[in-house]
Design a protein around this motif. Sequence first.
Motif, mmCIF file in Angstrom:
data_model
loop_
_atom_site.group_PDB
_atom_site.id
_atom_site.type_symbol
_atom_site.label_atom_id
_atom_site.label_comp_id
_atom_site.label_asym_id
_atom_site.label_seq_id
_atom_site.Cartn_x
_atom_site.Cartn_y
_atom_site.Cartn_z
ATOM 1 N N PRO A 350 -57.953 -55.469 -15.302
ATOM 2 C CA PRO A 350 -56.537 -55.719 -15.016
ATOM 3 C C PRO A 350 -55.901 -54.634 -14.154
ATOM 4 O O PRO A 350 -55.100 -54.941 -13.257
ATOM 5 C CB PRO A 350 -55.906 -55.774 -16.410
ATOM 6 N N LEU A 371 -64.638 -61.679 -19.784
ATOM 7 C CA LEU A 371 -63.233 -61.390 -20.095
ATOM 8 C C LEU A 371 -62.474 -62.627 -20.559
ATOM 9 O O LEU A 371 -61.366 -62.508 -21.089
ATOM 10 C CB LEU A 371 -62.522 -60.791 -18.876
ATOM 11 N N HIS A 374 -61.784 -62.106 -24.316
ATOM 12 C CA HIS A 374 -61.132 -60.893 -24.834
ATOM 13 C C HIS A 374 -59.860 -61.262 -25.582
ATOM 14 O O HIS A 374 -59.728 -62.375 -26.080
ATOM 15 C CB HIS A 374 -60.888 -59.908 -23.688
ATOM 16 N N ARG A 378 -58.526 -63.311 -20.028
ATOM 17 C CA ARG A 378 -57.915 -62.397 -19.064
ATOM 18 C C ARG A 378 -58.017 -62.902 -17.632
ATOM 19 O O ARG A 378 -57.144 -62.613 -16.814
ATOM 20 C CB ARG A 378 -58.545 -61.004 -19.172
ATOM 21 N N ASP A 420 -51.746 -59.097 -25.124
ATOM 22 C CA ASP A 420 -52.871 -58.336 -24.570
ATOM 23 C C ASP A 420 -52.327 -57.056 -23.937
ATOM 24 O O ASP A 420 -51.584 -57.090 -22.958
ATOM 25 C CB ASP A 420 -53.601 -59.186 -23.528
ATOM 26 N N MET A 423 -52.771 -56.609 -20.181
ATOM 27 C CA MET A 423 -51.910 -57.435 -19.338
ATOM 28 C C MET A 423 -50.516 -56.818 -19.236
ATOM 29 O O MET A 423 -49.831 -56.956 -18.217
ATOM 30 C CB MET A 423 -51.827 -58.857 -19.891
#
Length: 466
Positions: A350, A371, A374, A378, A420, A423
């Motif tokens: 990210p 990912l 996750h 993501r 997240d 993020m």
Amino acid sequence: MEDMTQADLWPAPTATGRLDAVVAVPGSKSLSNRYLVLAAMGNKPVDILGLLRSRDTELMMDALRALGVICAVDGQDPAHVTVTPPVDGVFNGDVDIYCGLAGTVMRFVPPMALYADGPVRFDGDGQAYQRPMGPLLDGLEQLGARIVYEGEAGHLPFTVFPPASFPENPHGEAAQVRIDSSSSSQFVSGLLLAASRLPDGVTLRHEGHSLPSMPHIRMTMEDIAFAGGSVTFEAPATWRLRHRSLQLPSSVTVEPDLSNAAPFLGAALIAGGSVSVPHWPAHTTQPGGLLPMMLRAFGAEVSLDGMDVTDADALSTLDDHHAGVLTVRGTGAIHGLGEYDLSAAGEIAPSIAAIAVFADRPSSLVGIGHLRGHETDRLHALVTEIERVGSRASELADGIAIDPVPDSGLHGAVMETYADHRMATFAAMLGLRIPGIEVVDVQTTRKTIPDFTGMWQAMLDQNAPA
């Protein structure tokens, strides 16, 4: 996106000038939780210094306490925790463990239940129910445990019933375990961290199509060896772990979390100027240790104690335990990466994606298909949020493609974080150059950085002289 009140939104600050900042990054979550588990697997107290205090490590300590491990926090220094394992080495059974959304808790603690005196039930946040657990639990069943699922097979919540005993092989052959760890390296790490107690050790084979984040597995292997264990790797994907009594030294110190440094160091490229992180290890098993060369590929100048990170001869003179000041300087240009393999350090994808949004040409970040499993998917989340601010991105089979647009084509937006933490830091990075970005639930960053918003504003307040 759910309706949010203004109080739920964090206005991401925009950089008002070039940075000249020093950021002290808290301890590594990956190392903190590995040290906590290994200390609990020993037979003497261990003082852990520099332990990250975040939601994930609090969940880990609570899980260990449920199992009968004492985790005593120093009243003068919250990052100093003394871990005392059960006297007889047997963990409490007939207990409930709450994993939250912490992958290291839900993947590292169930194998410890092999040594409990009764069943151990595991549950977590609603979003944790989507995270894969099947391969790890298949491995535990191969070692004699019984798993009872309360919902979807291969997912939380579930109960681990430990085996009544571990039969010793008359020929001294190790237990054989075969799993598919394609969706998370934590399945391998979780089994390895607990398996030294098995009477004849274990031979663990990964049989999937790919194996993500080998640096995290190498970290686990090194930490096991640090605790007196014996684990070897045989290509393509087999680990042999001998029976050993594990015991960390009486005192261990946690390195800074190098992956958590990524948003701050990346800010030097996005906003311009320089950002320095002290106590950066010259040699490390953390995947974040790959970050300096990634930022260099974007066009940054990166040095450790004044030495260019590309100067292998100079860096080779530093001993294995040297830690210095890593400094990243933005040159005013951000170069697209083209096709770039991030498989060894997917957790910082990210942050790398945020920088790529402002690059001068496209970037394709590949090797990170895992990912999707996750804290959230993501890849989908990154594409959605990049497009939300007016840029272009698309999903690939094993990654994402980012096709940047000029800054004039970007605009503010309310950005989702999907519970997240990475993020949330991704959105903050975009806010450095895109006015009007507001972030939903920025406090999800407490998962790994207890005061991210305070640290972020403090960095921005350290502007370079005009």
